[in-house]
Design a protein around this motif. Structure first.
Motif, PDB file in Angstrom:
ATOM      1  N   ARG A 143       0.737  -1.355  -0.024  1.00 22.84           N
ATOM      2  CA  ARG A 143      -0.164   0.046  -0.152  1.00 22.84           C
ATOM      3  C   ARG A 143       0.913   1.270  -0.036  1.00 22.84           C
ATOM      4  NH1 ARG A 143      -2.604  -3.743   3.353  1.00 22.84           N
ATOM      5  NH2 ARG A 143      -1.279  -2.757   5.100  1.00 22.84           N
ATOM      6  N   GLY A 144       2.203   1.204  -0.682  1.00 24.53           N
ATOM      7  CA  GLY A 144       2.919   2.330  -0.983  1.00 24.53           C
ATOM      8  C   GLY A 144       3.970   2.567  -0.069  1.00 24.53           C
ATOM      9  N   TRP A 145       4.065   1.726   0.963  1.00 28.20           N
ATOM     10  CA  TRP A 145       5.276   1.624   1.788  1.00 28.20           C
ATOM     11  C   TRP A 145       6.306   0.786   1.301  1.00 28.20           C
ATOM     12  CZ3 TRP A 145       5.818   5.830   4.737  1.00 28.20           C
ATOM     13  CH2 TRP A 145       4.683   6.526   5.204  1.00 28.20           C
ATOM     14  N   ARG A 146       7.471   1.004   1.202  1.00 27.78           N
ATOM     15  CA  ARG A 146       8.568  -0.039   0.722  1.00 27.78           C
ATOM     16  C   ARG A 146       8.629  -1.091   1.507  1.00 27.78           C
ATOM     17  NH1 ARG A 146      13.794   2.941  -1.586  1.00 27.78           N
ATOM     18  NH2 ARG A 146      14.705   0.981  -1.453  1.00 27.78           N
ATOM     19  N   LYS A 147       8.454  -2.177   0.846  1.00 27.19           N
ATOM     20  CA  LYS A 147       8.643  -3.596   1.622  1.00 27.19           C
ATOM     21  C   LYS A 147      10.046  -3.812   2.208  1.00 27.19           C
ATOM     22  CE  LYS A 147       5.717  -6.509  -0.434  1.00 27.19           C
ATOM     23  NZ  LYS A 147       5.525  -7.794  -1.656  1.00 27.19           N
ATOM     24  N   ASP A 148      10.999  -3.227   1.610  1.00 24.13           N
ATOM     25  CA  ASP A 148      12.611  -3.635   2.153  1.00 24.13           C
ATOM     26  C   ASP A 148      12.836  -2.726   3.263  1.00 24.13           C
ATOM     27  OD1 ASP A 148      12.494  -1.333   0.509  1.00 24.13           O
ATOM     28  OD2 ASP A 148      14.229  -1.623  -0.423  1.00 24.13           O
ATOM     29  N   VAL A 149      12.412  -1.465   3.395  1.00 25.69           N
ATOM     30  CA  VAL A 149      12.503  -0.635   4.525  1.00 25.69           C
ATOM     31  C   VAL A 149      11.984  -1.007   5.521  1.00 25.69           C
ATOM     32  CG1 VAL A 149      12.174   1.863   5.019  1.00 25.69           C
ATOM     33  CG2 VAL A 149      13.218   1.244   2.959  1.00 25.69           C
ATOM     34  N   VAL A 150      10.432  -1.279   5.467  1.00 22.99           N
ATOM     35  CA  VAL A 150       9.748  -1.844   6.530  1.00 22.99           C
ATOM     36  C   VAL A 150      10.227  -3.065   7.116  1.00 22.99           C
ATOM     37  CG1 VAL A 150       7.497  -2.568   7.166  1.00 22.99           C
ATOM     38  CG2 VAL A 150       7.594  -0.865   5.842  1.00 22.99           C
ATOM     39  N   ALA A 151      10.867  -3.886   6.354  1.00 24.99           N
ATOM     40  CA  ALA A 151      11.285  -5.066   6.768  1.00 24.99           C
ATOM     41  C   ALA A 151      12.530  -4.839   7.823  1.00 24.99           C
ATOM     42  CB  ALA A 151      11.606  -6.136   5.730  1.00 24.99           C
ATOM     43  N   ALA A 152      13.365  -4.017   7.167  1.00 21.44           N
ATOM     44  CA  ALA A 152      14.718  -3.540   8.160  1.00 21.44           C
ATOM     45  C   ALA A 152      14.393  -2.997   9.375  1.00 21.44           C
ATOM     46  CB  ALA A 152      15.596  -2.693   7.100  1.00 21.44           C
ATOM     47  N   LEU A 153      13.275  -2.193   9.324  1.00 20.88           N
ATOM     48  CA  LEU A 153      12.855  -1.444  10.489  1.00 20.88           C
ATOM     49  C   LEU A 153      12.227  -2.319  11.716  1.00 20.88           C
ATOM     50  CD1 LEU A 153      11.392   1.805   8.827  1.00 20.88           C
ATOM     51  CD2 LEU A 153      13.631   1.552  10.083  1.00 20.88           C
ATOM     52  N   LYS A 154      11.605  -3.375  10.902  1.00 20.40           N
ATOM     53  CA  LYS A 154      10.927  -4.377  11.767  1.00 20.40           C
ATOM     54  C   LYS A 154      12.028  -4.925  12.821  1.00 20.40           C
ATOM     55  CE  LYS A 154       7.084  -6.488  10.993  1.00 20.40           C
ATOM     56  NZ  LYS A 154       5.759  -7.131  10.134  1.00 20.40           N
ATOM     57  N   GLU A 155      13.048  -5.276  12.053  1.00 18.14           N
ATOM     58  CA  GLU A 155      14.253  -6.120  12.637  1.00 18.14           C
ATOM     59  C   GLU A 155      14.690  -5.207  13.760  1.00 18.14           C
ATOM     60  OE1 GLU A 155      15.909  -9.099  12.073  1.00 18.14           O
ATOM     61  OE2 GLU A 155      14.087  -9.241  10.776  1.00 18.14           O
ATOM     62  N   LEU A 156      14.404  -4.038  13.853  1.00 22.00           N
ATOM     63  CA  LEU A 156      14.751  -2.996  14.941  1.00 22.00           C
ATOM     64  C   LEU A 156      13.950  -2.941  15.938  1.00 22.00           C
ATOM     65  CD1 LEU A 156      16.329   0.114  13.461  1.00 22.00           C
ATOM     66  CD2 LEU A 156      17.435  -1.818  14.170  1.00 22.00           C
ATOM     67  N   LYS A 157      12.554  -3.723  15.614  1.00 20.36           N
ATOM     68  CA  LYS A 157      11.554  -3.520  16.632  1.00 20.36           C
ATOM     69  C   LYS A 157      11.232  -2.122  17.046  1.00 20.36           C
ATOM     70  CE  LYS A 157      13.249  -8.010  19.263  1.00 20.36           C
ATOM     71  NZ  LYS A 157      12.914  -9.007  18.520  1.00 20.36           N
ATOM     72  N   VAL A 158      11.167  -1.443  15.981  1.00 20.65           N
ATOM     73  CA  VAL A 158      10.648   0.010  16.095  1.00 20.65           C
ATOM     74  C   VAL A 158       9.486   0.216  17.163  1.00 20.65           C
ATOM     75  CG1 VAL A 158      10.139   2.262  14.839  1.00 20.65           C
ATOM     76  CG2 VAL A 158      11.783   0.738  13.951  1.00 20.65           C
ATOM     77  N   PRO A 159       9.557   0.600  18.078  1.00 18.74           N
ATOM     78  CA  PRO A 159       8.314   0.734  19.255  1.00 18.74           C
ATOM     79  C   PRO A 159       7.645   1.868  18.966  1.00 18.74           C
ATOM     80  CG  PRO A 159      10.495   1.632  20.205  1.00 18.74           C
ATOM     81  CD  PRO A 159      10.711   1.533  18.802  1.00 18.74           C
ATOM     82  N   LEU A 160       7.997   3.048  18.161  1.00 20.07           N
ATOM     83  CA  LEU A 160       7.209   4.381  18.291  1.00 20.07           C
ATOM     84  C   LEU A 160       7.634   5.160  17.085  1.00 20.07           C
ATOM     85  CD1 LEU A 160       5.395   6.655  19.935  1.00 20.07           C
ATOM     86  CD2 LEU A 160       7.547   7.176  20.695  1.00 20.07           C
ATOM     87  N   VAL A 161       6.818   5.748  16.389  1.00 19.62           N
ATOM     88  CA  VAL A 161       7.160   6.805  15.090  1.00 19.62           C
ATOM     89  C   VAL A 161       6.337   8.150  15.512  1.00 19.62           C
ATOM     90  CG1 VAL A 161       7.482   7.018  12.779  1.00 19.62           C
ATOM     91  CG2 VAL A 161       7.322   4.932  13.602  1.00 19.62           C
ATOM     92  N   ARG A 162       7.243   8.940  15.305  1.00 15.70           N
ATOM     93  CA  ARG A 162       6.684  10.551  15.472  1.00 15.70           C
ATOM     94  C   ARG A 162       6.623  11.100  14.001  1.00 15.70           C
ATOM     95  NH1 ARG A 162       9.964  15.890  16.683  1.00 15.70           N
ATOM     96  NH2 ARG A 162       8.481  17.264  17.312  1.00 15.70           N
ATOM     97  N   TRP A 163       5.674  11.782  13.893  1.00 15.04           N
ATOM     98  CA  TRP A 163       5.001  12.282  12.725  1.00 15.04           C
ATOM     99  C   TRP A 163       4.336  13.376  12.843  1.00 15.04           C
ATOM    100  CZ3 TRP A 163       0.283  12.241  10.307  1.00 15.04           C
ATOM    101  CH2 TRP A 163       0.004  12.652   9.117  1.00 15.04           C
TER     102      TRP A 163
END
Ligand code: AHR
Length: 513
Positions: free
Chosen positions: A68-88
Motif C-alpha cells: 500500500r505504498g510503503w517500501r517492503k525492504d525498508v519496512v522489513a529492515a525497520l521491523k528487525e529493529l523492533k521500532v516501538p514508536l514513530v513520531r510524525w
C-alpha cells in the motif's frame, strides 16, 4: 645507566598493565531500578527531503515492491529493529501541517510548498491514513505532532476526533468514508514543536499559556487518550521545564531537543566523514552535555513534580553535520559512520541511567535524514552503523535497569576535548537474561576491564561487537559494508572475566552463568 633505564621501562610497563587490569565494571543485578521504556528507542519521520517520500513511501503504483505504498525492504529492515514508536509529521513541518489536506483520494489532495525543507512540492500523499498504515505495518505506536504554529485548538481537537472517535459524528463518518472504520490508536500527541524556534519563536510562559488553553479542548475517548506532550527547551535550557511543570494541567511530558554538532557551530557544524580525531571526541563527548541537560531539568521536575507524573522526553536527538556535498542543503542528507554508532550507544547508556523520567526519545531521523537508520537510493538501501547500534541494543527495550559502575575509568583526551573512555549500562531483559552494553570511545587504544556481577565473576558472556578500522568507516551502496556487528564472547579464567574492547567499539552481551 642502561640497566636503570630498562628497570624504569619495566616498571612503567607493569604500571600500565596494572592500571589496565584495574578497570572494573561492577553490576549490581540484585538492585533493580526503573524499567527502560521501549519507546526510548523511538524514531522520527518528518516530511523532509527523502525521509518519507522515496525513502519509505513510493506509492502503490511504484515498481519498487511495496505494501500500500510503503517500501517492503525498508519496512522489513525497520521491523528487525523492533521500532516501538514513530513520531510524525514533524518537526518544523508539523507547525505548518493541516491534516485535512492529507485525507481523501490522493489525487485530489492539495500540493503545497514545503517551506521549511528545500521549498519542494508537498503533495500530501502521506497523510493520516498512510501514517497509521505504516505504524501498524511496523507494529509500532503512533506519536502525532499537532500544529500550534499555523493551526488552532479547533484544528487539533478535530484531528483527534477524526482519529479517535468511535461514534457517529461527522468526522468519524468521514474517517470511515476514507476507509477506516475503527479508530486509530493515538499513543502520543504533541502541541506544537520547538515553540522557542520554528514553532513560533515564543517565550516559555507564553507557550505554557497556549498549551494550557489548547489542551483544554483536546478530548478523546478514555481508552484512546494519548500522552500529551508539551514542546520543551533546547540544549542547557531549563526555563521551559520550569514554566511547563508548574501547574499546567495535562502536561504529561515535556520534550527537549538535543542535537550533537562536532564544532558546536550551526554555520559550520563539521563534516560527517574525513574529520580529525578532535571532532571524534567533541562529538562523542557531547553526550556528557546531554546527561547534564537531563540532570538540570530533572532537578526542576523533582522540585515541581516530586511524584514524577511528568516525563522528560527527547523527541529529537542525534548528530547533525554539514550537508553531504552535492545534496540539497534543505534535505539534511549526511553520511553515517562508526562515529554515529558510538554516539547512539552513548545516548542509550545515558537514557537508561535516567529511565525514571526519560520514557521516550526519537532519534532524528528514521530514513535518509540526519542520523538515519537507513539510506536509500532508488530501489536500493543500505543499513547504517547507527542501524546496527539500535539493533544490538534491542534487548534493552522494556528491560529493568540495574546499576553498572565502571571503576578507574580512564580519561580520553584530544586537544581541549575530554571524556570518560568507557561507558556502560546493564539491565535485566524481558527474557530474564542480564544484558550489558559497553562503549570504548578511544579511537586508538583497546581497553580491558574485568566484569563483576555482585561479588562474583560470571562464567561467560556472549553477544555482538561493532567496530571498524577507521573512525569514519561507513556502509555505502554498491560497496562491501565496513561496519557490521560480529559475534563476541568471553570466558572466565582463574575466577576472573576479562572483557577486551577494541578501540572505537560498541559491545552488547548477555551474561551466561
Ligand atoms: O530534525 C530536523 C529539524 O530539527 C526538525 O524539523 C526541527 O524540529 C529541528 O530543528
Amino acid at each position: 645507566m642502561k640497566k636503570q633505564l630498562l628497570a624504569l621501562v619495566a616498571t612503567l610497563a607493569v604500571g600500565a598493565s596494572a592500571l589496565a587490569a584495574d578497570i572494573k565494571l561492577v553490576v549490581n543485578a540484585d538492585q533493580p531500578g526503573p524499567v527502560i521504556h521501549r519507546n526510548i528507542y523511538g524514531q522520527f519521520a518528518e516530511h523532509l527531503g527523502t525521509g518519507i517520500y522515496e525513502g519509505m513511501w513510493v506509492g502503490p503504483e511504484s515498481k519498487i515492491p511495496n505494501v500500500r505504498g510503503w517500501r517492503k525492504d525498508v519496512v522489513a529492515a525497520l521491523k528487525e529493529l523492533k521500532v516501538p514508536l514513530v513520531r510524525w509529521p514533524g518537526g518544523c513541518f508539523a507547525d505548518e501541517y493541516h491534516w485535512r489536506e492529507g485525507i481523501g483520494p490522493r489525487n485530489k489532495r492539495p500540493v503545497k510548498v514545503n517551506s521549511n525543507w528545500g521549498g519542494v512540492p508537498e503533495n500530501n500523499a502521506v497523510g493520516t491514513h498512510e501514517f497509521f498504515d505504516l505504524v501498524e505495518q511496523l507494529g509500532a505506536e503512533a506519536y502525532v505532532n499537532g500544529n500550534l504554529g499555523t493551526g488552532s485548538s479547533q484544528e487539533m481537537a478535530e484531528w483527534l476526533e477524526y482519529m479517535t472517535s468511535t461514534g457517529k459524528s461527522t468526522l468519524a463518518e468521514l474517517r470511515r468514508k476514507n476507509g477506516r472504520d475503527k479508530p486509530f490508536r493515538v499513543h502520543y500527541f504533541a502541541v506544537g514543536n520547538e515553540a522557542w524556534g520554528c514553532g513560533g519563536n515564543m517565550r516559555p510562559e507564553y507557550y505554557a499559556d497556549q498549551y494550557r488553553q489548547v489542551a483544554t479542548f483536546l478530548r478523546t475517548p478514555e481508552d484512546n487518550r494519548p500522552i500529551f506532550i508539551a514542546s520543551g527547551g533546547n540544549g542547557m535550557q531549563t526555563e521551559w521545564t520550569e514554566a511547563l511543570s508548574k501547574g499546567v494541567h495535562s502536561v504529561n511530558a515535556i520534550s527537549h531537543h538535543a542535537y550533537t554538532l562536532p564544532t558546536g557551530q550551526w554555520e559550520k557544524k563539521g563534516s560527517a566523514v574525513g574529520f580529525p580525531e578532535s571532532e571524534w571526541v567533541s562529538t562523542l563527548g557531547n553526550v556528557q552535555q546531554i546527561e547534564e541537560m537531563i540532570k538540570v531539568n530533572k532537578a526542576v521536575l523533582d522540585k515541581n513534580d516530586p511524584s514524577k507524573k511528568i516525563g522528560f522526553y527527547f523527541d529529537e536527538w542525534g548528530s547533525w553535520y554539514d550537508p553531504d556535498p552535492g545534496s540539497n542543503p534543505g534535505f539534511l542528507v549526511q553520511r553515517n559512520t562508526l562515529r554515529d554508532a558510538l554516539l547512539a550507544a552513548l545516548h542509550f547508556n545515558v537514557f537508561h541511567a535516567h529511565a525514571d523520567r526519560v520514557h521516550m526519545t526519537n532519534v532524528a531521523q528514521m530514513v535518509n535524514v540526519l542520523q538515519a537508520m537507513i539510506l536509500t537510493s532508488k530501489d536500493k538501501l543500505v543499513l547504517t552503523p547507527t542501524y546496527h547500534a539500535f539493533a544490538m541494543y534491542t534487548p534493552f527495550q522494556d528491560a529493568t535497569s540495574v546499576p553498572a559502575k565502571i571503576e578507574n575509568n580512564p580519561v580520553y583526551k584530544v586537544d581541549k576535548f575530554a571524556m570518560p573512555t568507557l561507558s556502560a549500562t546493564a539491565a535485566r531483559g524481558k527474557d530474564g537474561k542480564l544484558y550489558i552494553g559497553l562503549v570504548n570511545s578511544n579511537a586508538n587504544q583497546p581497553a580491558e576491564l574485568t566484569l563483576q556481577v555482585g561479588a562474583n565473576a560470571p562464567k561467560s558472556v556472549k553477544g555482538k561487537l561493532l567496530t571498524a578500522g577507521a573512525m569514519d568507516a561507513q556502509n555505502e551502496l554498491g560497496k562491501p559494508a565496513q561496519v557490521v556487528p560480529v559475534a563476541y564472547e568471553a570466558q572466565a579464567a582463574d575466577g576472573k572475566l576479562t572483557l577486551k574492547l577494541p578501540a572505537k567499539s560498541v559491545v552488547v552481551v548477555a551474561v551466561e552463568g
